[in-house]
Design a protein around this motif. Sequence first.
Motif, PDB file in Angstrom:
ATOM      1  N   VAL A  44       0.863  -1.184   0.000  1.00 47.80           N
ATOM      2  CA  VAL A  44       0.000   0.000   0.000  1.00 47.80           C
ATOM      3  C   VAL A  44       0.896   1.229   0.000  1.00 47.80           C
ATOM      4  CG1 VAL A  44      -1.785   1.284   1.219  1.00 47.80           C
ATOM      5  CG2 VAL A  44      -1.844  -1.224   1.215  1.00 47.80           C
ATOM      6  N   ILE A  45       0.800   2.020  -1.063  1.00 48.36           N
ATOM      7  CA  ILE A  45       1.681   3.188  -1.178  1.00 48.36           C
ATOM      8  C   ILE A  45       1.028   4.456  -0.639  1.00 48.36           C
ATOM      9  CG2 ILE A  45       2.927   2.229  -3.138  1.00 48.36           C
ATOM     10  CD1 ILE A  45       1.274   4.137  -4.938  1.00 48.36           C
ATOM     11  N   GLY A  46      -0.275   4.374  -0.316  1.00 45.65           N
ATOM     12  CA  GLY A  46      -0.940   5.545   0.230  1.00 45.65           C
ATOM     13  C   GLY A  46      -2.412   5.296   0.474  1.00 45.65           C
ATOM     14  N   ALA A  47      -2.984   6.120   1.351  1.00 46.99           N
ATOM     15  CA  ALA A  47      -4.419   6.067   1.642  1.00 46.99           C
ATOM     16  C   ALA A  47      -4.897   7.502   1.804  1.00 46.99           C
ATOM     17  CB  ALA A  47      -4.695   5.257   2.901  1.00 46.99           C
ATOM     18  N   ALA A  48      -5.862   7.902   0.980  1.00 43.27           N
ATOM     19  CA  ALA A  48      -6.310   9.292   0.955  1.00 43.27           C
ATOM     20  C   ALA A  48      -7.800   9.379   1.233  1.00 43.27           C
ATOM     21  CB  ALA A  48      -6.004   9.920  -0.409  1.00 43.27           C
ATOM     22  N   SER A  49      -8.203  10.499   1.814  1.00 42.80           N
ATOM     23  CA  SER A  49      -9.607  10.690   2.189  1.00 42.80           C
ATOM     24  C   SER A  49     -10.460  11.192   1.036  1.00 42.80           C
ATOM     25  CB  SER A  49      -9.719  11.660   3.368  1.00 42.80           C
ATOM     26  OG  SER A  49      -9.141  12.917   3.024  1.00 42.80           O
ATOM     27  N   ASP A  50      -9.834  11.671  -0.034  1.00 42.13           N
ATOM     28  CA  ASP A  50     -10.608  12.048  -1.225  1.00 42.13           C
ATOM     29  C   ASP A  50      -9.695  12.028  -2.446  1.00 42.13           C
ATOM     30  OD1 ASP A  50      -9.397  14.589  -1.830  1.00 42.13           O
ATOM     31  OD2 ASP A  50     -10.624  15.548  -0.311  1.00 42.13           O
ATOM     32  N   PRO A  51     -10.264  12.048  -3.639  1.00 48.46           N
ATOM     33  CA  PRO A  51      -9.468  11.915  -4.858  1.00 48.46           C
ATOM     34  C   PRO A  51      -8.428  13.011  -5.063  1.00 48.46           C
ATOM     35  CG  PRO A  51     -11.762  11.400  -5.312  1.00 48.46           C
ATOM     36  CD  PRO A  51     -11.721  11.946  -3.919  1.00 48.46           C
ATOM     37  N   LEU A  52      -8.696  14.234  -4.605  1.00 44.67           N
ATOM     38  CA  LEU A  52      -7.732  15.299  -4.823  1.00 44.67           C
ATOM     39  C   LEU A  52      -6.456  15.068  -4.019  1.00 44.67           C
ATOM     40  CD1 LEU A  52     -10.055  18.441  -5.008  1.00 44.67           C
ATOM     41  CD2 LEU A  52      -9.180  16.988  -6.854  1.00 44.67           C
ATOM     42  N   PHE A  53      -6.629  14.608  -2.763  1.00 42.81           N
ATOM     43  CA  PHE A  53      -5.457  14.223  -1.981  1.00 42.81           C
ATOM     44  C   PHE A  53      -4.729  13.058  -2.657  1.00 42.81           C
ATOM     45  CE2 PHE A  53      -7.755  16.025   1.866  1.00 42.81           C
ATOM     46  CZ  PHE A  53      -6.903  17.125   1.984  1.00 42.81           C
ATOM     47  N   ALA A  54      -5.506  12.114  -3.161  1.00 40.64           N
ATOM     48  CA  ALA A  54      -4.912  10.941  -3.799  1.00 40.64           C
ATOM     49  C   ALA A  54      -4.093  11.328  -5.024  1.00 40.64           C
ATOM     50  CB  ALA A  54      -6.010   9.958  -4.193  1.00 40.64           C
ATOM     51  N   LEU A  55      -4.635  12.242  -5.835  1.00 45.52           N
ATOM     52  CA  LEU A  55      -3.924  12.654  -7.047  1.00 45.52           C
ATOM     53  C   LEU A  55      -2.575  13.283  -6.733  1.00 45.52           C
ATOM     54  CD1 LEU A  55      -6.786  14.089  -9.290  1.00 45.52           C
ATOM     55  CD2 LEU A  55      -5.236  12.197  -9.867  1.00 45.52           C
ATOM     56  N   THR A  56      -2.522  14.081  -5.672  1.00 43.78           N
ATOM     57  CA  THR A  56      -1.261  14.701  -5.269  1.00 43.78           C
ATOM     58  C   THR A  56      -0.209  13.632  -4.988  1.00 43.78           C
ATOM     59  OG1 THR A  56      -2.434  16.589  -4.318  1.00 43.78           O
ATOM     60  CG2 THR A  56      -0.165  16.223  -3.587  1.00 43.78           C
ATOM     61  N   HIS A  57      -0.618  12.603  -4.258  1.00 39.59           N
ATOM     62  CA  HIS A  57       0.313  11.514  -3.934  1.00 39.59           C
ATOM     63  C   HIS A  57       0.657  10.696  -5.179  1.00 39.59           C
ATOM     64  CE1 HIS A  57       1.843   7.730  -2.342  1.00 39.59           C
ATOM     65  NE2 HIS A  57       1.985   8.300  -1.152  1.00 39.59           N
ATOM     66  N   MET A  58      -0.331  10.433  -6.006  1.00 40.46           N
ATOM     67  CA  MET A  58      -0.139   9.562  -7.163  1.00 40.46           C
ATOM     68  C   MET A  58       0.787  10.170  -8.204  1.00 40.46           C
ATOM     69  SD  MET A  58      -4.083   8.174  -7.333  1.00 40.46           S
ATOM     70  CE  MET A  58      -4.042   7.686  -9.046  1.00 40.46           C
ATOM     71  N   GLN A  59       0.883  11.484  -8.251  1.00 39.45           N
ATOM     72  CA  GLN A  59       1.807  12.113  -9.193  1.00 39.45           C
ATOM     73  C   GLN A  59       3.253  11.756  -8.857  1.00 39.45           C
ATOM     74  OE1 GLN A  59       0.660  13.412 -11.892  1.00 39.45           O
ATOM     75  NE2 GLN A  59      -1.456  13.316 -11.178  1.00 39.45           N
ATOM     76  N   ARG A  60       3.520  11.486  -7.583  1.00 44.27           N
ATOM     77  CA  ARG A  60       4.868  11.116  -7.150  1.00 44.27           C
ATOM     78  C   ARG A  60       5.121   9.621  -7.296  1.00 44.27           C
ATOM     79  NH1 ARG A  60       3.170  14.369  -2.765  1.00 44.27           N
ATOM     80  NH2 ARG A  60       3.017  12.502  -1.441  1.00 44.27           N
ATOM     81  N   ASP A  61       4.096   8.809  -7.081  1.00 50.58           N
ATOM     82  CA  ASP A  61       4.247   7.356  -7.107  1.00 50.58           C
ATOM     83  C   ASP A  61       2.924   6.767  -7.582  1.00 50.58           C
ATOM     84  OD1 ASP A  61       5.133   4.793  -6.787  1.00 50.58           O
ATOM     85  OD2 ASP A  61       5.164   4.801  -4.595  1.00 50.58           O
ATOM     86  N   TRP A  62       2.871   6.394  -8.857  1.00 54.80           N
ATOM     87  CA  TRP A  62       1.597   5.947  -9.437  1.00 54.80           C
ATOM     88  C   TRP A  62       1.310   4.497  -9.049  1.00 54.80           C
ATOM     89  CZ3 TRP A  62      -1.471   9.494 -11.668  1.00 54.80           C
ATOM     90  CH2 TRP A  62      -2.691   9.038 -12.202  1.00 54.80           C
ATOM     91  N   PRO A  63       0.080   4.215  -8.596  1.00 58.37           N
ATOM     92  CA  PRO A  63      -0.241   2.852  -8.165  1.00 58.37           C
ATOM     93  C   PRO A  63      -0.528   1.920  -9.337  1.00 58.37           C
ATOM     94  CG  PRO A  63      -2.173   4.246  -7.953  1.00 58.37           C
ATOM     95  CD  PRO A  63      -1.044   5.140  -8.398  1.00 58.37           C
ATOM     96  N   ASP A  64      -0.487   0.611  -9.044  1.00 56.65           N
ATOM     97  CA  ASP A  64      -0.905  -0.395 -10.011  1.00 56.65           C
ATOM     98  C   ASP A  64      -2.405  -0.657  -9.919  1.00 56.65           C
ATOM     99  OD1 ASP A  64       1.782  -1.034 -10.940  1.00 56.65           O
ATOM    100  OD2 ASP A  64       2.059  -1.902  -8.954  1.00 56.65           O
ATOM    101  N   VAL A  65      -2.967  -0.461  -8.716  1.00 56.61           N
ATOM    102  CA  VAL A  65      -4.388  -0.679  -8.470  1.00 56.61           C
ATOM    103  C   VAL A  65      -4.889   0.397  -7.509  1.00 56.61           C
ATOM    104  CG1 VAL A  65      -6.155  -2.244  -7.557  1.00 56.61           C
ATOM    105  CG2 VAL A  65      -4.177  -3.184  -8.773  1.00 56.61           C
ATOM    106  N   ILE A  66      -6.093   0.897  -7.760  1.00 48.61           N
ATOM    107  CA  ILE A  66      -6.738   1.858  -6.862  1.00 48.61           C
ATOM    108  C   ILE A  66      -7.976   1.204  -6.261  1.00 48.61           C
ATOM    109  CG2 ILE A  66      -7.854   4.136  -6.668  1.00 48.61           C
ATOM    110  CD1 ILE A  66      -6.278   4.897  -9.256  1.00 48.61           C
ATOM    111  N   VAL A  67      -8.103   1.245  -4.933  1.00 50.89           N
ATOM    112  CA  VAL A  67      -9.321   0.815  -4.239  1.00 50.89           C
ATOM    113  C   VAL A  67     -10.097   2.084  -3.922  1.00 50.89           C
ATOM    114  CG1 VAL A  67     -10.292  -0.380  -2.242  1.00 50.89           C
ATOM    115  CG2 VAL A  67      -8.184  -1.227  -3.289  1.00 50.89           C
TER     116      VAL A  67
END
Length: 366
Positions: free
Chosen positions: A38-61
């Motif tokens: 698990v590379i990250g857990a975010a409370s909403d998509p905007l927070f998630a996008l910020t993290h994902m720009q640095r380390d893109w996941p293989d799967v999103i739950v």
Amino acid sequence: MSQHKTMSEPIKVMIVDDSAVVRQVVRQALEREPGIRVIGAASDPLFALTHMQRDWPDVIVLDIEMPRMDGLTFLKKIMSERATPVVICSSRAETGTAAAMNALAAGAVSIITKPKMGVKQFLEDSANDVIHAVRAASRANVSRLASRARPPLAPSPKLSADAVISSGLGRGASMISTTERIVAIGTSTGGTQALETVLPRLPATCPGMVIVQHMPERFTAMFAERLNSLCQIEVREARHGDRVMPGRALIAPGGKHMLLARNGAQYTVEIIDGPLVNRHRPSVDVLFRSCAKFAGRNALGMIMTGMGDDGARGLKEMHEAGARTIAEDESTCVVFGMPKEAIALGGVSEVVSLHRIAPIIEHYGY
């Protein structure tokens, strides 16, 4: 993309859910599993996008209902900009499955329905389901889901069943002498989009169809309604005793097995309870075996995109009973699992791409 990862690389997962409890429980379940990180857990998509720009996941739950940006909007954004496997984990399906069906249509790989109450206990009890969904999603060819995630063309006007039912069959005809043909289809991951590609292209004169799409309870009725609104043929969730007839496709209800049966010269379906077969209920193997037994050479069996091997043995039984058997080609599968296993068992007559399936069904038996 995730399908090119080596076996030694862990599956990188991002969890997006506004519930801290859900994030915690899902994270703990996944982190206990070898080969998942698990590379990250975010409370909403905007927070998630910020993290994902640095380390893109293989799967999103992903949850559906969240602040600032809802999950469906986020899903469409991801699929249009950088297609990534998404597993929807939502309570919206408890009261109505329209949102979840829209998510599948937009490119989600699978759905996990969580209750509105007792979520923590449910997720702890369902940890294996979450892990299995993530592993299956990591193998999905989501570029194919993204390319199909668009509204189908407007269908031609729907004809009534009276316009296409053949009256040429005599009552009491034996199984050997009957000429009525049926088509049996089995599919799983990626199958909702594949069926939305195939069925709207069929005329109301096509052979009767029986279909198992691996899907939870409550989803199959909504899925059938969606397909029915797009098709010239009648599509509905199967009921016990329904007749299989030209211009009609019957979808096996989630949580039940569907079997083909004979009533004189006519084919009908039986809807029954029973144990999971190949971890599934409905099971493609159960449907295909009944088709081998009661339809034999009068059946066309098709196995399409999906994870695992459900249907492979049943398709071989259909092949041995004289049926024409077809597997979807790897080039168009979201997951080349079920077709690959069926081919390996030697039960497949032909391997064809997705765009050839509708014409084959249309002309089957002519």
